[in-house]
Design a protein around this motif. Structure first.
Motif, PDB file in Angstrom:
ATOM      1  N   SER A   1       0.834  -1.213   0.000  1.00  9.04           N
ATOM      2  CA  SER A   1       0.000   0.000   0.000  1.00  9.04           C
ATOM      3  C   SER A   1       0.859   1.250   0.000  1.00  9.04           C
ATOM      4  CB  SER A   1      -0.935  -0.001   1.216  1.00  9.04           C
ATOM      5  OG  SER A   1      -1.844  -1.068   1.134  1.00  9.04           O
ATOM      6  N   GLN A   2       1.927   1.250   0.783  1.00  8.81           N
ATOM      7  CA  GLN A   2       2.826   2.407   0.830  1.00  8.81           C
ATOM      8  C   GLN A   2       3.550   2.600  -0.505  1.00  8.81           C
ATOM      9  OE1 GLN A   2       3.220   4.889   3.064  1.00  8.81           O
ATOM     10  NE2 GLN A   2       1.428   3.935   3.981  1.00  8.81           N
ATOM     11  N   VAL A   3       3.964   1.507  -1.120  1.00 17.68           N
ATOM     12  CA  VAL A   3       4.620   1.592  -2.425  1.00 17.68           C
ATOM     13  C   VAL A   3       3.652   2.148  -3.471  1.00 17.68           C
ATOM     14  CG1 VAL A   3       5.605   0.209  -4.306  1.00 17.68           C
ATOM     15  CG2 VAL A   3       6.355  -0.168  -1.936  1.00 17.68           C
ATOM     16  N   LEU A   4       2.417   1.666  -3.446  1.00 19.86           N
ATOM     17  CA  LEU A   4       1.408   2.184  -4.375  1.00 19.86           C
ATOM     18  C   LEU A   4       1.187   3.679  -4.163  1.00 19.86           C
ATOM     19  CD1 LEU A   4      -1.248  -0.689  -4.229  1.00 19.86           C
ATOM     20  CD2 LEU A   4       0.272  -0.149  -6.148  1.00 19.86           C
ATOM     21  N   LEU A   5       1.065   4.088  -2.918  1.00 15.02           N
ATOM     22  CA  LEU A   5       0.872   5.507  -2.621  1.00 15.02           C
ATOM     23  C   LEU A   5       2.041   6.334  -3.146  1.00 15.02           C
ATOM     24  CD1 LEU A   5      -0.710   7.809  -1.290  1.00 15.02           C
ATOM     25  CD2 LEU A   5       0.475   7.246   0.849  1.00 15.02           C
ATOM     26  N   GLU A   6       3.250   5.859  -2.931  1.00  9.05           N
ATOM     27  CA  GLU A   6       4.435   6.577  -3.411  1.00  9.05           C
ATOM     28  C   GLU A   6       4.444   6.658  -4.941  1.00  9.05           C
ATOM     29  OE1 GLU A   6       7.841   8.758  -3.492  1.00  9.05           O
ATOM     30  OE2 GLU A   6       6.704   8.247  -1.697  1.00  9.05           O
ATOM     31  N   GLU A   7       4.144   5.551  -5.599  1.00 10.03           N
ATOM     32  CA  GLU A   7       4.133   5.534  -7.070  1.00 10.03           C
ATOM     33  C   GLU A   7       3.103   6.514  -7.619  1.00 10.03           C
ATOM     34  OE1 GLU A   7       5.242   4.128 -10.986  1.00 10.03           O
ATOM     35  OE2 GLU A   7       6.241   4.068  -9.041  1.00 10.03           O
ATOM     36  N   PHE A   8       1.892   6.467  -7.076  1.00 11.17           N
ATOM     37  CA  PHE A   8       0.826   7.323  -7.595  1.00 11.17           C
ATOM     38  C   PHE A   8       0.938   8.763  -7.108  1.00 11.17           C
ATOM     39  CE2 PHE A   8      -1.401   3.066  -7.716  1.00 11.17           C
ATOM     40  CZ  PHE A   8      -1.212   2.892  -9.078  1.00 11.17           C
ATOM     41  N   SER A   9       1.766   9.007  -6.120  1.00 15.58           N
ATOM     42  CA  SER A   9       2.055  10.382  -5.699  1.00 15.58           C
ATOM     43  C   SER A   9       3.137  10.987  -6.577  1.00 15.58           C
ATOM     44  CB  SER A   9       2.503  10.413  -4.235  1.00 15.58           C
ATOM     45  OG  SER A   9       1.458  10.024  -3.390  1.00 15.58           O
ATOM     46  N   THR A  10       4.004  10.134  -7.078  1.00 19.54           N
ATOM     47  CA  THR A  10       5.122  10.592  -7.915  1.00 19.54           C
ATOM     48  C   THR A  10       4.720  10.697  -9.379  1.00 19.54           C
ATOM     49  OG1 THR A  10       6.659   9.527  -6.383  1.00 19.54           O
ATOM     50  CG2 THR A  10       7.523  10.102  -8.553  1.00 19.54           C
ATOM     51  N   TYR A  11       3.922   9.744  -9.824  1.00 19.80           N
ATOM     52  CA  TYR A  11       3.552   9.660 -11.239  1.00 19.80           C
ATOM     53  C   TYR A  11       2.039   9.682 -11.400  1.00 19.80           C
ATOM     54  CZ  TYR A  11       8.310   7.826 -11.542  1.00 19.80           C
ATOM     55  OH  TYR A  11       9.660   7.664 -11.437  1.00 19.80           O
TER      56      TYR A  11
END
Length: 171
Positions: free
Chosen positions: A18-28
């Motif tokens: 979930s944290q990785v997804l949040l980071e990915e969709f916050s960055t891109y």
């Protein structure tokens, strides 16, 4: 939404993904997000990603639902305009700021184009409590407007103040 295999993961692994997804969709934006980035950062196989989610849109929708649930927890009280004013006034410090910016500026339209969704309006609720429904629609629209035009922040806050006065009279 995520598949049962994701929902049945142990809490630590689910939180990591979930944290990785949040980071990915916050960055891109959704257009630029990449499953390869996600699986590498989460330490999972690409095939595992697809046992957890149907596709990248599905993973995004899961992340969006988690972000919105957390944000809505902060909207308590009888006056949605005051709560929205506080939210917009402090949004630059919100840990979800980058995610929300991507959502309102790019991803919301992408999701709509990918899925040609039907209206999510609950017409019975709108009819039963028109002032509350109008308040809900107005605050969501003004939050979107803030992310589309952050330089209009003061005008948006002023409008929220005026709407708060209207809402108080209606209550």
């Amino acid at each position: 939404m995520p598949k049962a295999t994701f929902l049945n993961l142990n809490a630590a692994k689910k939180e990591k993904i979930s944290q990785v997804l949040l980071e990915e969709f916050s960055t891109y934006s959704l257009l630029d997000a990449n499953v390869n980035h996600i699986v590498k950062a989460a330490g999972i196989a690409r095939g595992s990603f697809y046992t957890y989610f149907t596709d990248l849109d599905d993973a995004y929708r899961y992340t969006l639902s988690q972000v919105m649930a957390t944000i809505h927890e902060g909207f308590v009280g009888d006056n949605p305009f005051q709560a929205t004013r506080s939210f917009i006034d402090q949004v630059e410090q919100n840990p979800y700021y980058a995610f929300l910016s991507n959502y309102y500026v790019v991803d919301e339209a992408i999701l709509a184009a990918h899925h040609q969704e039907t209206s999510s309006t609950n017409w019975d609720k709108a009819t039963a409590d028109l002032p509350q429904w109008l308040a809900d629609v107005a605050v969501h629209h003004l939050i979107r407007e803030y992310f589309l035009a952050p330089t209009d922040k003061e005008q948006i806050l002023s409008l929220l103040d005026a709407l708060a006065g209207w809402h108080k009279q209606e209550a």
